[in-house]
Design a protein around this motif. Structure first.
Motif, PDB file in Angstrom:
ATOM      1  N   UNK A 124       0.852  -1.076   0.117  1.00 23.06           N
ATOM      2  CA  UNK A 124       0.056  -0.062  -0.013  1.00 23.06           C
ATOM      3  C   UNK A 124       0.881   1.180   0.061  1.00 23.06           C
ATOM      4  N   UNK A 125       2.045   1.181   0.693  1.00 21.82           N
ATOM      5  CA  UNK A 125       2.835   2.280   0.636  1.00 21.82           C
ATOM      6  C   UNK A 125       3.494   2.725  -0.721  1.00 21.82           C
ATOM      7  N   UNK A 126       3.654   1.761  -1.511  1.00 26.67           N
ATOM      8  CA  UNK A 126       4.261   1.619  -2.885  1.00 26.67           C
ATOM      9  C   UNK A 126       3.152   2.174  -3.771  1.00 26.67           C
ATOM     10  N   UNK A 127       1.832   1.840  -3.355  1.00 23.74           N
ATOM     11  CA  UNK A 127       0.863   2.421  -4.295  1.00 23.74           C
ATOM     12  C   UNK A 127       0.711   3.944  -3.854  1.00 23.74           C
ATOM     13  N   UNK A 128       0.752   4.265  -2.700  1.00 24.92           N
ATOM     14  CA  UNK A 128       0.852   5.778  -2.673  1.00 24.92           C
ATOM     15  C   UNK A 128       1.854   6.324  -3.159  1.00 24.92           C
ATOM     16  N   UNK A 129       3.065   5.793  -3.200  1.00 23.33           N
ATOM     17  CA  UNK A 129       4.287   6.331  -3.794  1.00 23.33           C
ATOM     18  C   UNK A 129       3.926   6.597  -5.396  1.00 23.33           C
ATOM     19  N   UNK A 130       3.147   5.596  -5.823  1.00 16.17           N
ATOM     20  CA  UNK A 130       2.827   5.614  -7.325  1.00 16.17           C
ATOM     21  C   UNK A 130       1.431   6.660  -7.560  1.00 16.17           C
ATOM     22  N   UNK A 131       1.050   7.309  -6.747  1.00 16.70           N
ATOM     23  CA  UNK A 131      -0.015   8.151  -6.959  1.00 16.70           C
ATOM     24  C   UNK A 131      -1.451   7.681  -6.645  1.00 16.70           C
ATOM     25  N   UNK A 132      -1.694   6.592  -6.239  1.00 18.07           N
ATOM     26  CA  UNK A 132      -3.095   6.077  -5.588  1.00 18.07           C
ATOM     27  C   UNK A 132      -3.148   6.919  -4.209  1.00 18.07           C
ATOM     28  N   UNK A 133      -4.457   7.411  -3.861  1.00 20.29           N
ATOM     29  CA  UNK A 133      -4.684   8.146  -2.805  1.00 20.29           C
ATOM     30  C   UNK A 133      -5.311   7.063  -1.745  1.00 20.29           C
ATOM     31  N   UNK A 134      -4.332   6.259  -1.169  1.00 21.10           N
ATOM     32  CA  UNK A 134      -4.736   5.222  -0.477  1.00 21.10           C
ATOM     33  C   UNK A 134      -5.132   5.720   1.099  1.00 21.10           C
ATOM     34  N   UNK A 135      -6.186   5.711   1.752  1.00 17.69           N
ATOM     35  CA  UNK A 135      -6.549   6.586   2.847  1.00 17.69           C
ATOM     36  C   UNK A 135      -6.468   5.603   4.072  1.00 17.69           C
ATOM     37  N   UNK A 136      -6.523   6.163   5.277  1.00 17.78           N
ATOM     38  CA  UNK A 136      -6.711   5.502   6.532  1.00 17.78           C
ATOM     39  C   UNK A 136      -5.689   4.356   6.809  1.00 17.78           C
ATOM     40  N   UNK A 137      -4.512   4.771   6.735  1.00 17.51           N
ATOM     41  CA  UNK A 137      -3.451   4.208   6.923  1.00 17.51           C
ATOM     42  C   UNK A 137      -3.301   3.604   8.320  1.00 17.51           C
ATOM     43  N   UNK A 138      -3.736   3.977   9.350  1.00 22.81           N
ATOM     44  CA  UNK A 138      -3.843   3.427  10.715  1.00 22.81           C
ATOM     45  C   UNK A 138      -4.497   2.052  10.274  1.00 22.81           C
TER      46      UNK A 138
END
Length: 272
Positions: A241-255
């Protein structure tokens, strides 16, 4: 002439502990925690009232004053659930005898006594049997019954609750987010969620559609994160998921990533 409940009778494949993933997500949502009247609807609970009782047991930890009303179109299912509730009241089950749970007949019109408006409506495994063009109307009908700041959660899961997806909507019936929730132990590919997408998206998992791009990207990052698999599936999921975010995907609710969840804004997966 009085109008009957709105909707179709569900298949009724209720399962114990099947909805635990979405229940725990609802338990931490501000719509429940901040409500002045924490009434929650379990709409279309199926052949057994157990999902409403489980919902209460999970939510009461966050809101001790929560109430749950289970609604079903089939009067036979309502009668069966009330029999189950009588056993609860008699202390014959593991649920608290004084659980603030009740059952009534109703559908998408969400009938609630005394003009009350629910803080949350959970409609799970209800719209799968409908046609896609019918979804918006059902969303609008349910959302119109919410209290100000209320939440509609509509989604689908597999028979044992290891794969679940849901859409969160507000009082305007506009979808806000999509959540994918998976049991990470033994997970081969996150795209297994495709077969349990909400009705609004399940037919859109094809090349060129946003939800297909999201699941494909999630699969790719899960595969790339195989190098950290020895540290456990949760670490692998969080890495993906961290890699998705780095790739521009707005993944929410990290906790909540540690729970096998990935939540994205609706705009990221909305049909073209």
């Amino acid at each position: 002439m009085a109008r009957g409940p709105v909707g179709q009778i569900t298949r009724g494949t209720t399962g114990t502990n099947r909805l635990r993933r979405v229940d725990r997500w609802i338990a931490r949502h501000p719509a429940l925690r901040r409500s002045t009247d924490p009434l929650v609807i379990d709409l279309g609970y199926g052949a057994s009232g157990v999902t409403a009782l489980e919902l209460y047991a999970r939510l009461v930890r966050a809101r001790p004053d929560v109430e749950v009303l289970g609604l079903e179109i089939d009067p036979g299912r309502v009668a069966r659930a009330r029999t189950q509730l009588a056993a609860v009241r008699a202390g014959e089950t593991t649920f608290p005898a004084d659980a603030r749970v009740s059952f009534a007949r109703g559908g998408f019109e969400v009938p609630v006594p005394d003009g009350r408006r629910p803080a949350v409506i959970r409609a799970f495994n209800v719209l799968r049997q409908y046609d896609e063009p019918e979804v918006a109307g059902a969303w609008t009908a349910m959302a119109s019954r919410l209290a100000p700041g209320g939440l509609l959660v509509e989604g689908t899961c597999d028979e044992i609750g290891r794969i679940a997806t849901w859409v969160a909507l507000g009082t305007d019936a506009a979808p806000r987010t999509l959540t994918v929730s998976l049991r990470l132990a033994g997970l081969q590919h996150p795209s297994v969620a495709a077969e349990r997408l909400p009705k609004a998206l399940i037919h859109r998992n094809v090349p060129g559609q946003r939800v297909h791009a999201f699941l494909s990207a999630l699969d790719a990052e899960w595969d790339r994160a195989a190098a950290v698999a020895p540290f456990g599936p949760v670490h692998r999921w969080r890495t993906a998921l961290a890699a998705l975010v780095d790739g521009g995907w707005p993944v929410l609710e990290r906790s909540r990533w540690r729970l096998g969840e990935a939540t994205v804004p609706w705009e990221a997966v909305a049909p073209w």
